[in-house]
Design a protein around this motif. Structure first.
Motif, short mmCIF file in Angstrom:
data_model
loop_
_atom_site.label_atom_id
_atom_site.label_comp_id
_atom_site.label_asym_id
_atom_site.label_seq_id
_atom_site.Cartn_x
_atom_site.Cartn_y
_atom_site.Cartn_z
N VAL A 2 25.49 -51.16 -51.75
CA VAL A 2 25.58 -51.72 -53.10
C VAL A 2 24.26 -51.56 -53.83
O VAL A 2 24.22 -51.14 -54.99
CB VAL A 2 25.99 -53.21 -53.05
CG1 VAL A 2 25.90 -53.84 -54.44
CG2 VAL A 2 27.40 -53.35 -52.51
N VAL A 6 23.61 -49.40 -57.22
CA VAL A 6 23.10 -50.04 -58.44
C VAL A 6 21.86 -49.32 -58.94
O VAL A 6 21.72 -49.06 -60.15
CB VAL A 6 22.79 -51.52 -58.17
CG1 VAL A 6 22.03 -52.13 -59.34
CG2 VAL A 6 24.07 -52.30 -57.93
N ILE A 47 22.76 -57.90 -60.31
CA ILE A 47 23.44 -57.53 -59.06
C ILE A 47 22.43 -57.35 -57.93
O ILE A 47 22.69 -57.74 -56.78
CB ILE A 47 24.26 -56.24 -59.27
CG1 ILE A 47 25.33 -56.47 -60.34
CG2 ILE A 47 24.90 -55.80 -57.96
CD1 ILE A 47 26.11 -55.23 -60.70
N THR A 51 22.50 -59.49 -54.50
CA THR A 51 22.71 -58.74 -53.26
C THR A 51 21.53 -58.87 -52.32
O THR A 51 21.70 -58.88 -51.09
CB THR A 51 22.98 -57.26 -53.58
OG1 THR A 51 24.07 -57.16 -54.49
CG2 THR A 51 23.30 -56.48 -52.32
N LEU A 64 29.00 -57.32 -53.96
CA LEU A 64 29.31 -57.17 -55.37
C LEU A 64 30.21 -58.30 -55.86
O LEU A 64 30.03 -58.83 -56.96
CB LEU A 64 29.96 -55.81 -55.64
CG LEU A 64 30.15 -55.41 -57.10
CD1 LEU A 64 28.83 -55.40 -57.84
CD2 LEU A 64 30.83 -54.05 -57.20
N TRP A 68 29.41 -61.31 -58.88
CA TRP A 68 30.24 -61.70 -60.03
C TRP A 68 30.50 -63.20 -60.05
O TRP A 68 30.79 -63.78 -61.10
CB TRP A 68 31.57 -60.94 -60.00
CG TRP A 68 31.42 -59.50 -60.36
CD1 TRP A 68 31.54 -58.44 -59.51
CD2 TRP A 68 31.11 -58.94 -61.64
NE1 TRP A 68 31.31 -57.26 -60.18
CE2 TRP A 68 31.05 -57.53 -61.48
CE3 TRP A 68 30.88 -59.49 -62.90
CZ2 TRP A 68 30.77 -56.68 -62.55
CZ3 TRP A 68 30.59 -58.64 -63.95
CH2 TRP A 68 30.54 -57.25 -63.78
#
Length: 212
Positions: A2, A6, A47, A51, A64, A68
């Motif tokens: 992730v 990103v 993010i 993370t 992810l 959110w």
């Protein structure tokens, strides 16, 4: 995965905003490019910060999805970015202050702390030496990041230069957020162990976390 995604996607978006070498104007088109660049920066920071704490906790799967579910991290990222931009206008090196504050505070925000500044100060009190070393590493990384960006500007230009520069910035940001998230989590664990061994069952840092 992730974090890598990103960093790459954010760098790509930033590179596309300089496609065609746009000239600063008061047009709606240029304003749109600035807005897209700012949005990409803030979303990437949101993010990444979320993370990074998951990585520190060893819970990289569904990172992810958890990001959110942490909208407060986004709000903090927006506020910190605005302050950093304002300070950068005054003097280019001043944003390092905001960066250090963000690295201390964002792990606590991602962890659901109602008072992230209190949690951040508890982290410093629990591990002052490690935090001092991490601060030095952060400052060095900040200076090196800009040196690399300037050097790249001499040898590479346009979209490629923007992509490589933002890739470098993103990778540094991810690494630093993981470092500070691990410091935050380590301090929290030490406080819990201290509380478990105290006569009353509570430690000095137990009241830092105000929410579940």
């Amino acid at each position: 995965m992730v974090l890598a995604a990103v960093v790459v996607v954010s760098a790509l978006v930033q590179a596309l905003t300089v496609l065609g070498d746009p000239v600063p104007t008061s047009s709606l088109g240029f304003a749109g490019l600035v807005a897209a660049s700012a949005a990409a920066l803030v979303i990437a920071l949101w993010i990444t910060a979320s993370t990074a704490l998951d990585v520190a906790d060893g819970k990289a799967s569904d990172a992810l999805g958890r990001a959110w579910r942490r909208p407060r991290v986004l709000m903090w990222c927006v506020a910190l970015t605005l302050v950093a931009v304002a300070l950068a206008i005054l003097f280019p090196l001043l944003p390092i202050i905001v960066i250090l504050v963000a690295l201390l505070v964002l792990p606590a925000v991602a962890d659901g702390q109602q008072n992230p500044f209190r949690a951040a100060s508890a982290t410093v009190r629990q591990s002052p030496g490690r935090c001092a070393i991490a601060a030095v590493v952060t400052i060095v990384a900040y200076v090196l990041a800009w040196v690399v960006a300037l050097v790249l500007g001499f040898f590479v230009t346009g979209v490629v230069a923007a992509f490589v520069t933002w890739l470098w910035f993103g990778a540094n940001t991810a690494a630093l957020l993981i470092l500070w998230s691990r410091l935050y989590r380590r301090a929290a664990m030490l406080r819990r162990h201290s509380a478990a061994g105290s006569p009353t069952g509570r430690g000095l840092g137990d009241d830092v976390r105000d929410s579940s």
